[in-house]
Design a protein around this motif. Structure first.
Motif, PDB file in Angstrom:
ATOM      1  N   LYS A 120      20.881  18.164   7.706  1.00  0.00           N
ATOM      2  CA  LYS A 120      19.514  17.624   7.846  1.00  0.00           C
ATOM      3  C   LYS A 120      18.791  18.184   9.079  1.00  0.00           C
ATOM      4  N   LYS A 169      21.533   8.642   3.303  1.00  0.00           N
ATOM      5  CA  LYS A 169      22.718   8.396   4.147  1.00  0.00           C
ATOM      6  C   LYS A 169      23.494   9.645   4.573  1.00  0.00           C
ATOM      7  N   PRO A 217       0.841  -1.206   0.000  1.00  0.00           N
ATOM      8  CA  PRO A 217       0.000   0.000   0.000  1.00  0.00           C
ATOM      9  C   PRO A 217       0.872   1.251   0.000  1.00  0.00           C
TER      10      PRO A 217
END
Ligand code: PMT
Length: 402
Positions: free
Chosen positions: A383, A360, A306
Motif C-alpha cells: 500500500k 485490512k 450524504p
C-alpha cells in the motif's frame, strides 16, 4: 535510499545503546556511510568493536589522542555529516547541547556542525517528564534540532511510561523520509481514511472492514514529500504518521463536516475512506433490550448518508479530487461511472474480492482511471507503493494545470 549519505551516529550512555548496534546495521543496509562517535559512558554498555564491525569504520571516542589523519577530527566529522543521529540520547547529552556545553568529542562535534541533528531520547520516565528535560528539548526544537519521540512501555528500570528509545526500524524510516524528495512543499492535501461507524444505541453500532491502512499510507507519502496533510480518519488501530494534522471522526456526517471545514483551503482531496452510505434513522439513547422470545427481531430503518465525494467533486474549483472505488464486479465500468458522476480527476479502483486487494491487507491491486480516459492496471503492490503512484499522478496533474 541512503546511498552516499554520511550519517554520524552518536551513542551515549544508556541501556538502549545495545539497540544502536541494530540501528547502525540497518543504516548500512540502506547504503549509508555510517561513522560512530561514542561517549565514555556508552563504551561501558557496548564495546566500540561492535560498532566498528557493523559500520566498517573506526569508532571515535576521544578528543585528545594521536590523530588518524591530519585534520581535526571533530571538525572534519562535523563538516562531512549529512545528518547527526544521537541514539540513544540521554537527558545528560540533551541538557549539555541545550546549554552550550561541549566537553567531549560528541558534544563538541555537534556544536561544530551545520548538518541536521536528530535525537532519539531514551531515559527513565520521570527523567523524561521532568520539566528541566522538557524545557531543554523544547528549546532545542525551537532552534531546529529534531526529536524522534520515545515509545511508551516497560523500561529497563522497571517503570512503565514514555522513555523507551524508538525502535531502530522506525528511526531508519524517519531518516529515510527526511532525505526524501520534497516536491510537494506549499501544497495542502486533505486525505480521508478508515471506516465510519453509525450508532444504533449507546452500545451497538454498524461499520465496515476498512482498517485505514490505504489512507494512512497516502497521508504519510504526502507528508514525507513536504505537503501539509490533514488526515480525516474514522476509528482505526493505526498509529498516525508523524507530522500530519489528524482529525478523528466517527460518523459519515462528521466526516462530511470535517471535509467541509477544510476543502476550500486544500489543493487536493483524496478520499480513501469507506464511509457508511446509510445510518439508522433513529438512534436509541438507551440500550435496546432483547426480548426472551424466539420470534424476537430487531428492525432498523436506515436512511441515506450524504455522498461526501459526490458533494465536493461537484463543487470543486481548482482542486484535484481523487476517489476510490471498492468493487466486487465490473470494476472498470463501475469505477468509470463514479468518476463521471462525482466529477473526479481520477479514480483508484480496487476489486476487493481479489487476493491481495482491499480491506485490512498491507497490499492492494489497483486500476487507475482518469478523466482523459486512460486506464492503467497495476500488479499487486504494497500500500505504500500504491500511495506513491497515486501521489505521483496527483503531482503530474498539478504540474499540467499550472
Ligand atoms: O482501509 P483499508 O483496510 O486499507 O482498505 C482500503 C479500502 C478498500 C477501504 C480503499 O482502498 C477503498 O477502496 N476505499 C473506498 C471505499 C468505498 O467507500 O468505496 P465506494 O466505491 O463505496 O465509494 C466510492 C468513493 O466515494 C470512495 O472514494 C469513498 O471514499 C467515497 N464515498 C463513499 C460513500 C460516501 N457516503 N461518501 C463518500 O465520499
Amino acid at each position: 535510499m541512503l546511498k552516499d549519505k554520511n550519517i554520524i551516529v552518536g551513542v551515549t550512555g544508556g541501556i538502549a545503546a545495545y539497540k544502536a548496534a541494530d540501528l547502525v546495521s540497518r543504516l548500512k543496509k540502506e547504503g549509508a556511510n555510517v561513522e560512530v562517535i561514542m561517549t565514555e559512558n556508552a563504551t561501558k554498555f557496548v564495546s566500540p568493536l561492535t560498532f566498528q564491525t557493523l559500520a566498517l569504520n573506526p569508532v571515535y571516542k576521544e578528543m585528545f589522542k594521536e590523530p588518524r589523519n591530519y585534520d581535526v577530527e571533530h571538525i572534519s566529522l562535523a563538516e562531512k555529516a549529512d545528518m547527526f543521529l544521537i541514539a540513544p540520547a540521554t537527558a545528560n547529552v540533551i541538557g549539555k547541547i541545550a546549554n552550550g556545553i561541549a566537553d567531549d568529542l560528541l558534544t563538541t562535534t555537534i556544536m561544530a556542525t551545520k548538518a541536521r541533528v536528530v535525537f532519539a531520547p531514551a531515559m527513565n520516565t520521570n527523567m523524561y517528564i521532568n520539566p528541566i528535560f522538557q524545557r531543554n528539548m523544547e528549546y532545542l526544537k525551537e532552534l531546529g534540532y529534531e526529536f524522534i519521540s520515545p515509545g511508551v512501555g516497560m523500561l529497563a528500570c522497571q517503570t512503565y511510561g514514555p522513555g523507551r528509545m524508538a525502535e531502530p526500524a522506525d528511526i531508519v524510516e524517519y531518516v529515510k523520509n527526511s532525505f526524501c524528495n520534497k516536491d510537494l512543499i506549499g501544497k495542502k492535501f486533505l486525505v480521508t481514511a478508515g471506516p465510519t461507524i453509525e450508532p444504533i444505541d449507546p452500545v451497538r453500532y454498524v461499520t465496515n472492514h476498512s482498517s485505514g491502512k490505504m489512507g494512512y499510507k497516502i497521508a504519510e507519502e504526502g507528508q514525507k514529500r513536504g505537503a501539509e496533510v490533514i488526515l480525516i480518519t474514522g476509528p482505526t488501530h493505526l498509529t498516525p504518521p508523524e507530522g500530519v494534522k489528524l482529525i478523528r471522526v466517527n460518523t459519515t456526517m462528521e466526516m462530511f463536516n470535517a471535509v467541509k471545514d477544510h476543502f476550500d483551503e486544500c489543493h487536493v482531496l483524496i478520499k480513501a475512506a469507506a464511509p457508511l452510505d446509510y445510518r439508522p434513522e433513529v438512534v436509541s439513547d438507551v440500550k435496546i433490550k432483547k426480548k426472551d422470545t424466539e420470534k424476537d427481531e430487531l428492525n432498523i430503518k436506515y436512511i441515506r448518508n450524504p455522498d461526501i465525494l459526490d458533494h465536493f467533486g461537484n463543487r470543486k474549483k481548482e482542486q484535484i479530487v481523487v476517489g476510490f472505488a471498492a468493487e466486487t464486479n465490473d470494476l472498470v465500468e463501475n469505477a468509470r461511472e463514479k468518476l463521471q458522476k462525482k466529477n473526479l480527476d481520477f479514480i483508484v479502483a480496487n476489486d476487493i474480492s481479489r487476493d491481495g486487494a482491499g480491506f485490512k491487507l498491507d497490499t492492494n491491486v489497483i486500476t487507475i482511471i482518469d478523466k482523459a480516459g486512460n486506464v492503467i492496471d497495476y500488479p499487486i503492490l504494497d500500500k505504500g507503493e500504491v500511495a506513491r503512484i497515486i501521489i505521483d499522478k496527483v503531482k503530474a496533474m498539478m504540474e499540467n494545470k499550472s
